[in-house]
Design an enzyme around this catalytic site. Structure first.
Site, PDB file in Angstrom:
ATOM      1  N   SER A 124       1.214   1.090  -2.377  1.00 55.24           N
ATOM      2  CA  SER A 124       1.620   0.315  -3.354  1.00 55.24           C
ATOM      3  C   SER A 124       0.856  -0.490  -3.127  1.00 55.24           C
ATOM      4  CB  SER A 124       2.449  -0.039  -1.714  1.00 55.24           C
ATOM      5  OG  SER A 124       3.486   1.241  -1.080  1.00 55.24           O
TER       6      SER A 124
HETATM    7  N1  SAH Z   1       2.152   3.717   2.429  1.00 52.32           N
HETATM    8  C1  SAH Z   1       0.736   4.333   1.488  1.00 52.32           C
HETATM    9  C2  SAH Z   1       2.240   4.815   0.634  1.00 52.32           C
HETATM   10  C3  SAH Z   1       2.486   5.869   0.518  1.00 52.32           C
HETATM   11  S1  SAH Z   1       3.026   6.957  -0.403  1.00 52.32           S
HETATM   12  C4  SAH Z   1      -0.021   3.767   1.485  1.00 52.32           C
HETATM   13  O1  SAH Z   1      -0.206   2.976   2.105  1.00 52.32           O
HETATM   14  O2  SAH Z   1      -1.385   4.709   0.796  1.00 52.32           O
HETATM   15  C5  SAH Z   1       4.909   7.031   0.844  1.00 52.32           C
HETATM   16  C6  SAH Z   1       4.239   8.182   1.189  1.00 52.32           C
HETATM   17  O3  SAH Z   1       5.377   8.876   1.920  1.00 52.32           O
HETATM   18  C7  SAH Z   1       4.034   9.684   0.247  1.00 52.32           C
HETATM   19  O4  SAH Z   1       3.535  10.287   0.697  1.00 52.32           O
HETATM   20  C8  SAH Z   1       4.917  10.624   1.061  1.00 52.32           C
HETATM   21  O5  SAH Z   1       4.788  11.787   0.864  1.00 52.32           O
HETATM   22  C9  SAH Z   1       5.581  10.182   1.923  1.00 52.32           C
HETATM   23  N2  SAH Z   1       7.021  10.698   2.496  1.00 52.32           N
HETATM   24  C10 SAH Z   1       8.521  10.455   1.408  1.00 52.32           C
HETATM   25  N3  SAH Z   1       9.513  11.308   2.493  1.00 52.32           N
HETATM   26  C11 SAH Z   1       8.411  11.638   3.684  1.00 52.32           C
HETATM   27  C12 SAH Z   1       9.280  11.336   5.036  1.00 52.32           C
HETATM   28  N4  SAH Z   1      10.291  12.386   4.813  1.00 52.32           N
HETATM   29  N5  SAH Z   1       8.768  11.457   5.663  1.00 52.32           N
HETATM   30  C13 SAH Z   1       6.978  11.278   5.996  1.00 52.32           C
HETATM   31  N6  SAH Z   1       7.084  11.130   4.776  1.00 52.32           N
HETATM   32  C14 SAH Z   1       7.140  10.456   3.811  1.00 52.32           C
END
Ligand code: SAH
Length: 232
Positions: free
Chosen positions: A73
């Site tokens: 993000s």
């Molecule tokens: N906070 C992260 C942003 C990652 S993007 C950072 O700092 O990089 C969002 C992430 O949520 C993705 O990696 C995706 O695989 C994950 N995601 C989506 N649905 C999910 C679920 N049900 N449980 C765990 N992770 C999930």
């Protein structure tokens, strides 16, 4: 006589300190006011979480690809959401306090988990994609953050073992805030999650658990990757 030039031995990390300080200045200009958030954003080296080809964009206010179709993000959104978390009812009027246990859904590259570790006593961060869970582990290792716990699993069901949480933050957007998150939220706790809005887009939703029950507010529009169930 001209003064002898001072040779500053600028290591890459010192150079990144200056760029990161400018990022934090921009966050302040955008309205982020909580010093706990600003300190955390200055402390974490975002460039260590992105692909080497993207390092020169690490401190721009932009989301960046982290592999497997997912994105880190943008800094202003990370700061905004963590500032909202610190507004949880239990911390109202406690400007110096840390949050207790926090659950993050969507570890991704681990950046936000690292930022959260500066404002919370414990961070449980769950990721459904094994490849990213492992990448986050590798990214976070050099920081030796003993209070960050990385979990591989489906965050839609939360993580009951760490409950109740002072705060729950989602980095992926679903149709609604899952029941499990509400059940795992402490009294005085707050959930901040991108959620589908009535117009088909996404908006940030804040849910507080107070002694009177749950209170829900819908805030600004956002764009997050989808919340999906199951692990892969
Ligand atoms: N906070 C992260 C942003 C990652 S993007 C950072 O700092 O990089 C969002 C992430 O949520 C993705 O990696 C995706 O695989 C994950 N995601 C989506 N649905 C999910 C679920 N049900 N449980 C765990 N992770 C999930």
């Amino acid at each position: 006589m001209p003064a002898k030039p001072v040779v500053v031995n600028q290591t890459p990390s010192m150079a990144s300190d200056a760029v990161r300080a400018r990022m934090v200045q921009r966050l302040t200009a955008q309205g982020v006011a909580d010093v706990r958030v600003l300190r955390a954003m200055s402390a974490v080296e975002r460039h260590r979480f992105v692909d080497s080809a993207l390092v020169n964009q690490a401190y721009e206010d932009t989301s960046l690809p982290i592999g497997l179709g997912q994105t880190i993000s943008k800094p202003s959104v990370v700061a905004r959401m963590i500032e909202l978390l610190l507004g949880a009812p239990a911390l109202a009027n406690k400007p110096g306090d840390r949050l207790g246990r926090v659950l993050e859904i969507g570890t991704g590259c681990g950046y936000q988990a690292a930022v959260l570790s500066h404002v919370a006593t414990e961070v449980y961060s769950i990721e459904r994609l094994r490849g990213l869970h492992e990448r986050a582990r590798t990214n976070l290792r050099p920081f030796r953050l003993a209070t960050v716990h990385l979990l591989l699993g489906d965050g839609m069901v939360g993580y009951a073992k760490g409950a109740p949480y002072a705060a729950i933050i989602a980095a992926a957007g679903g149709e609604a805030v899952p029941e499990a998150w509400l059940a795992q939220l402490a009294v005085g706790g707050r959930i901040v999650a991108p959620t589908q809005s009535s117009n088909g887009g996404q908006a940030l939703v804040v849910v507080d658990r107070t002694a009177r029950g749950l209170e829900r507010r819908v805030l600004e529009a956002v764009h997050f990757v989808p919340l999906k169930s199951g692990i892969a």
